[in-house]
Design a protein around this motif. Sequence first.
Motif, PDB file in Angstrom:
ATOM      1  N   GLY A  52       4.369   0.289  -3.920  1.00 12.59           N
ATOM      2  CA  GLY A  52       3.258  -0.638  -4.126  1.00 12.59           C
ATOM      3  C   GLY A  52       2.437  -0.234  -5.333  1.00 12.59           C
ATOM      4  N   GLU A  53       1.211  -0.736  -5.373  1.00 11.05           N
ATOM      5  CA  GLU A  53       0.361  -0.536  -6.548  1.00 11.05           C
ATOM      6  C   GLU A  53      -0.468   0.763  -6.436  1.00 11.05           C
ATOM      7  N   ALA A  54      -1.430   0.749  -5.549  1.00  8.86           N
ATOM      8  CA  ALA A  54      -2.355   1.884  -5.415  1.00  8.86           C
ATOM      9  C   ALA A  54      -3.004   1.795  -4.043  1.00  8.86           C
ATOM     10  N   PRO A  55      -3.538   2.922  -3.547  1.00 11.82           N
ATOM     11  CA  PRO A  55      -4.197   2.853  -2.237  1.00 11.82           C
ATOM     12  C   PRO A  55      -5.413   1.928  -2.270  1.00 11.82           C
ATOM     13  N   GLY A  56      -5.654   1.265  -1.156  1.00 14.21           N
ATOM     14  CA  GLY A  56      -6.895   0.512  -0.971  1.00 14.21           C
ATOM     15  C   GLY A  56      -7.848   1.345  -0.115  1.00 14.21           C
ATOM     16  N   ARG A  57      -8.873   0.688   0.427  1.00 14.21           N
ATOM     17  CA  ARG A  57      -9.895   1.418   1.187  1.00 14.21           C
ATOM     18  C   ARG A  57      -9.309   2.131   2.407  1.00 14.21           C
TER      19      ARG A  57
HETATM   20  N1  URA Z   1      -1.702  -2.093  -1.577  1.00  9.23           N
HETATM   21  C1  URA Z   1      -0.876  -1.268  -2.256  1.00  9.23           C
HETATM   22  O1  URA Z   1      -0.332  -1.625  -3.291  1.00  9.23           O
HETATM   23  N2  URA Z   1      -0.661  -0.075  -1.734  1.00  9.23           N
HETATM   24  C2  URA Z   1      -1.208   0.365  -0.612  1.00  9.23           C
HETATM   25  O2  URA Z   1      -0.943   1.500  -0.205  1.00  9.23           O
HETATM   26  C3  URA Z   1      -2.062  -0.521   0.078  1.00  9.23           C
HETATM   27  C4  URA Z   1      -2.300  -1.743  -0.416  1.00  9.23           C
END
Ligand code: URA
Length: 234
Positions: A92-97
């Motif tokens: 995925g992209e990056a962690p969210g909250r």
């Molecule tokens: N969206 C993402 O791309 N990665 C996550 O870990 C959570 C939401």
Amino acid sequence: MTRREQLTEHLSFFKELGVDGVSRDPIWRVRAVATPCSALPTAPGPDREATPDTLNEIRSDLGECTRCKLHAGRTTLVFGVGNPDADLVFVGEAPGRDEDREGEPFVGRAGQLLTKIIASIGLTREQVYIANVIKCRPPNNRNPELDEVHTCEPFLFRQIDVIRPKVVVALGAFAIHTLLGTDQAISRLRGHVYAFRGAKLVPTFHPAFLLRSPERKRDVWEDMKTVRALLESR
Ligand code: URA
């Protein structure tokens, strides 16, 4: 839960994904592997000469990372989770909250949908590996910036080189563009299979996008059938 209830739940999820029938025709199994990988668009592969790595070594190299500005706002560095020998990796992209709080990728609403998507091809979260391009939460969930990507992506590439999956699923435009090194529209990139670090890369929509645009679940189901066929191929 009885088997009947499990089956009902499974079928209602397929319905939710937009699947309106089940075919025993084996034709779709070969569709995804019909194109030889040499004819596929390629992205850089692992350096096979390099010293063998392990996921623990990569995690300990990261340490309490301060290599980019994202470290200032994070609660937890989100490394990745799942089977270190997985045939299938989701990026995925990056962690969210939620992920920042729990230290695990895809645990919020989008993550719950990803878990269902994984289940749709008969697998569990524990059987696959899940990671992000970026390991620390960007402030207010903004898009990661180029310097952050350049700093963080080598660690993801090392993880993929250690796991050596058969298939990598890139979730959403950001992961797809980063992994394939292109800015072509996702609508052009989807529906094809790419060579990526010794694996086959399947681009698909991000589960967070599916929450906003459920009519695209049907496309994701098509992509997951491709993934299943690739996993079953030799
Ligand atoms: N969206 C993402 O791309 N990665 C996550 O870990 C959570 C939401």
